[in-house]
Scaffold this motif. Structure first.
Motif, PDB file in Angstrom:
ATOM      1  N   MET A   1       0.844  -1.171   0.000  1.00 57.15           N
ATOM      2  CA  MET A   1       0.000   0.000   0.000  1.00 57.15           C
ATOM      3  C   MET A   1       0.893   1.239   0.000  1.00 57.15           C
ATOM      4  O   MET A   1       1.892   1.294   0.704  1.00 57.15           O
ATOM      5  CB  MET A   1      -0.906  -0.011   1.239  1.00 57.15           C
ATOM      6  CG  MET A   1      -1.564   1.303   1.489  1.00 57.15           C
ATOM      7  SD  MET A   1      -2.748   1.472   2.859  1.00 57.15           S
ATOM      8  CE  MET A   1      -2.301   0.343   4.091  1.00 57.15           C
ATOM      9  N   SER A   2       0.480   2.243  -0.775  1.00 59.21           N
ATOM     10  CA  SER A   2       1.247   3.484  -0.793  1.00 59.21           C
ATOM     11  C   SER A   2       0.950   4.298   0.464  1.00 59.21           C
ATOM     12  O   SER A   2      -0.080   4.115   1.122  1.00 59.21           O
ATOM     13  CB  SER A   2       0.897   4.319  -2.028  1.00 59.21           C
ATOM     14  OG  SER A   2      -0.355   4.958  -1.865  1.00 59.21           O
ATOM     15  N   ALA A   3       1.831   5.227   0.758  1.00 56.90           N
ATOM     16  CA  ALA A   3       1.628   6.123   1.894  1.00 56.90           C
ATOM     17  C   ALA A   3       0.388   6.983   1.682  1.00 56.90           C
ATOM     18  O   ALA A   3      -0.285   7.362   2.643  1.00 56.90           O
ATOM     19  CB  ALA A   3       2.852   7.005   2.084  1.00 56.90           C
ATOM     20  N   PHE A   4       0.045   7.269   0.432  1.00 59.79           N
ATOM     21  CA  PHE A   4      -1.083   8.142   0.123  1.00 59.79           C
ATOM     22  C   PHE A   4      -2.414   7.456   0.484  1.00 59.79           C
ATOM     23  O   PHE A   4      -3.288   8.064   1.090  1.00 59.79           O
ATOM     24  CB  PHE A   4      -1.047   8.551  -1.350  1.00 59.79           C
ATOM     25  CG  PHE A   4       0.304   9.081  -1.739  1.00 59.79           C
ATOM     26  CD1 PHE A   4       0.693  10.358  -1.362  1.00 59.79           C
ATOM     27  CD2 PHE A   4       1.208   8.283  -2.420  1.00 59.79           C
ATOM     28  CE1 PHE A   4       1.958  10.836  -1.680  1.00 59.79           C
ATOM     29  CE2 PHE A   4       2.472   8.752  -2.736  1.00 59.79           C
ATOM     30  CZ  PHE A   4       2.852  10.033  -2.369  1.00 59.79           C
ATOM     31  N   LEU A   5      -2.531   6.185   0.137  1.00 57.83           N
ATOM     32  CA  LEU A   5      -3.716   5.421   0.527  1.00 57.83           C
ATOM     33  C   LEU A   5      -3.772   5.290   2.049  1.00 57.83           C
ATOM     34  O   LEU A   5      -4.839   5.385   2.652  1.00 57.83           O
ATOM     35  CB  LEU A   5      -3.712   4.038  -0.134  1.00 57.83           C
ATOM     36  CG  LEU A   5      -4.953   3.183   0.100  1.00 57.83           C
ATOM     37  CD1 LEU A   5      -6.195   3.868  -0.461  1.00 57.83           C
ATOM     38  CD2 LEU A   5      -4.760   1.814  -0.533  1.00 57.83           C
ATOM     39  N   GLY A   6      -2.612   5.143   2.664  1.00 56.55           N
ATOM     40  CA  GLY A   6      -2.548   5.069   4.124  1.00 56.55           C
ATOM     41  C   GLY A   6      -3.051   6.340   4.793  1.00 56.55           C
ATOM     42  O   GLY A   6      -3.702   6.284   5.849  1.00 56.55           O
TER      43      GLY A   6
END
Length: 146
Positions: free
Chosen positions: A1-6
């Motif tokens: 998972m990307s940091a942006f989705l996180g």
């Protein structure tokens, strides 16, 4: 998972923490109108991310991302649209101020500005959008939180 989705996961989860705001009608990544049978809703979406390299040797990038939280409330026969959205807006503001800082985040600031909109209809819908500015670091190669 990307940091942006996180980031959007963390914001959505904060708004859904018990007691869930908007009766649990919190959507991520969808800019949909408030359903006819709903009196309140919240949309969470990432609006922008700008990077600044920390240096080739570091292997990381520092980002400033903006997450938008749009509160929506429907007027009723007894309440106009502005009065309908006010308690939801206050609750969302307080929830965002109190939220736990997600992994990899070095700073979070709730912009002191609110964007307002009222959609006229048989039952007008008010919308108030808040912007959460988040400074975070990712691994250059994977965009995962560092």
């Amino acid at each position: 998972m990307s940091a942006f989705l996180g980031l959007t996961d963390a914001v959505r989860d904060a708004l859904l923490a018990n007691p869930a705001l908007a009766g649990g009608n919190v959507q991520r990544g969808r800019g949909v109108p408030l359903p006819a049978g709903s009196s309140q809703g919240i949309d969470v979406s990432i609006a922008s991310s700008r990077a600044q390299p920390l240096g080739l040797a570091h292997g990381s990038v520092q980002w400033e991302s903006v997450v938008i939280v749009t509160c929506k409330a429907r007027a009723s026969a007894a309440t106009d649209a502005e009065a309908a959205i006010d308690p939801l807006l206050v609750a969302a503001w307080q929830r965002l101020l109190a939220m736990t800082v997600p992994e990899g985040v070095s700073g979070m600031v709730l912009d002191p500005a609110i964007q307002w909109d009222i959609e006229e209809a048989d039952q007008p819908v008010a919308a108030a959008s808040l912007a959460l500015r988040i400074t975070h670091i990712t691994n250059t190669a994977a965009l995962a939180a560092s």
